[in-house]
Structures are given as structure tokens and as C-alpha cells.
Enzyme design. Sequence first.
Site, PDB file in Angstrom:
ATOM      1  CG  ASP A   9       5.692  -2.204   0.995  1.00  0.00           C
ATOM      2  OD1 ASP A   9       5.059  -1.784   0.014  1.00  0.00           O
ATOM      3  OD2 ASP A   9       6.138  -3.364   1.066  1.00  0.00           O
ATOM      4  CE  LYS A 106       5.500  -4.192  -2.299  1.00  0.00           C
ATOM      5  NZ  LYS A 106       5.618  -5.121  -1.164  1.00  0.00           N
ATOM      6  CB  CYS A 151       9.536  -4.250   0.122  1.00  0.00           C
ATOM      7  SG  CYS A 151       8.488  -5.688   0.485  1.00  0.00           S
TER       8      CYS A 151
HETATM    9  C1  VGL Z   1       7.936  -6.612   3.549  1.00  0.00           C
HETATM   10  C2  VGL Z   1       8.203  -8.609   4.623  1.00  0.00           C
HETATM   11  C3  VGL Z   1       6.952  -9.020   4.233  1.00  0.00           C
HETATM   12  C4  VGL Z   1       8.497  -5.272   3.210  1.00  0.00           C
HETATM   13  C5  VGL Z   1       6.682  -7.008   3.129  1.00  0.00           C
HETATM   14  O1  VGL Z   1       7.734  -4.342   2.889  1.00  0.00           O
HETATM   15  O2  VGL Z   1       9.755  -5.127   3.254  1.00  0.00           O
HETATM   16  N1  VGL Z   1       8.685  -7.420   4.290  1.00  0.00           N
HETATM   17  N2  VGL Z   1       6.199  -8.212   3.486  1.00  0.00           N
END
Ligand code: VGL
Length: 197
Positions: A9, A106, A151
Site C-alpha cells: 500500500d 484488496k 496492513c
Molecule cells: C490501511 C487503514 C485503512 C493500510 C488501509 O494500508 O494500512 N489502513 N486501509
Amino acid sequence: MTHALIVIDVQNDFCPGGALAVPEGDEIVAPINAMMDDFDAVILTQDWHPAGHLSFASSHAGKNPYDMAEMPYGPQVLWPDHCVQGTKGAAFHPDLRSDGDLIIRKGFRSDIDSYSAFFENDQTTPTGLEGYLNTRGLRKLTMVGLATDFCVHFSAVDAARLGFDVAVRMDMCRAIDLDGSSAAAQTAMRDAGVTLT
Ligand code: VGL
Ligand code: ZN
């Protein structure tokens, strides 16, 4: 082919100026790029929500970002709108090398969030990553990215539970840190058998 780098991410919304900015999130981009060639495979993940996703506080009347809410699979924290499919916020950081072998998206089901790169937050819906790694014989994983306490944490714990040999390069991760979530994540990863380096 044995050792995969999993880049979690590293997207605009998780970097400074983004909707769910992780402090110093952009500092890890250059070192991640520099290490990619040391691996047999590079896999990138991308948080990829439809507009109106149930993890967004804006989808719950009277709730604010970082409040808790009851989801179909249990309680979880609510987030600002982020990583909406096809938006600039959902794109990878512009300097991130995105010429990896696989991009796994995802969180694209409206009512299930997905922190882990392996299973969505209902802990049963698979993303397909386990099968990809197994069929390519990739048993050793190094994880880097954002956010350490969400994540990266859930991906690393799931990977260890699935029997992969998993290390997290903490110097190439950054945390959101809500109510001690950063320290809790480190404990949970260590307890699961993840190597933190
Ligand atoms: C994430 C919160 C919401 C992350 C993704 O990538 O850690 N955190 N969506
Ligand atoms: Zn998300």
C-alpha cells in the site's frame, strides 16, 4: 525462485498530503525501489475501495473518522474516505517502481475491509495471494510499506500463520499509531513468529 518482496500500500493517500496520510510515509519509497532487484519476485498491494465503502466514516450516520463501528464481521475502526478506485489517492506514489510481477488489489468489496494482503477482515475471504506464492514456490517473504500497524501487521501475521518464512523491514515501514496500535502490532507480529529487522 524463493524470496519475494511484498510492498504494501505505498499509495498517495497514505503519504503526506493524502487522505489517510501516514507520517513520513514517502520516506520509504527510495529505499524500497533500491532493494527490489535483490528479490526473485516483487509483489505490490493496493488498497482499492469503491466509493461509499463501509470502512469509511462517511458511510455511517453520526460517525467520525477513527470512531469504532460494528461491521458485518465485528467491530473495527472507521477511516476517512481513502484509496477510492481509480482516483489519484489510490495510485501508487509517483516515484515508486511499480514494475513488479504482481499487483494485488484488496478491499474492493463494499462491505468488507481488507487490511491483510491474504484475507479480508472477515478472515475468510481470500485475496488469492497465498495461491500465487505457493504455485511460484515463493516461501520466503520480506514485507515493507504502509501502514506498519494495520496492513503490514495483518499481512505479516497471516503470512506467518500460513507457514511462510516472513520478515518485516521496520525501517521501510511507517505507522499510523492510533491508541498504541504501533506497539501492539510489533508485539503481535513477534508473537506470530515474524522477524522484525
Ligand atoms: C490501511 C487503514 C485503512 C493500510 C488501509 O494500508 O494500512 N489502513 N486501509
Ligand atoms: Zn483502506
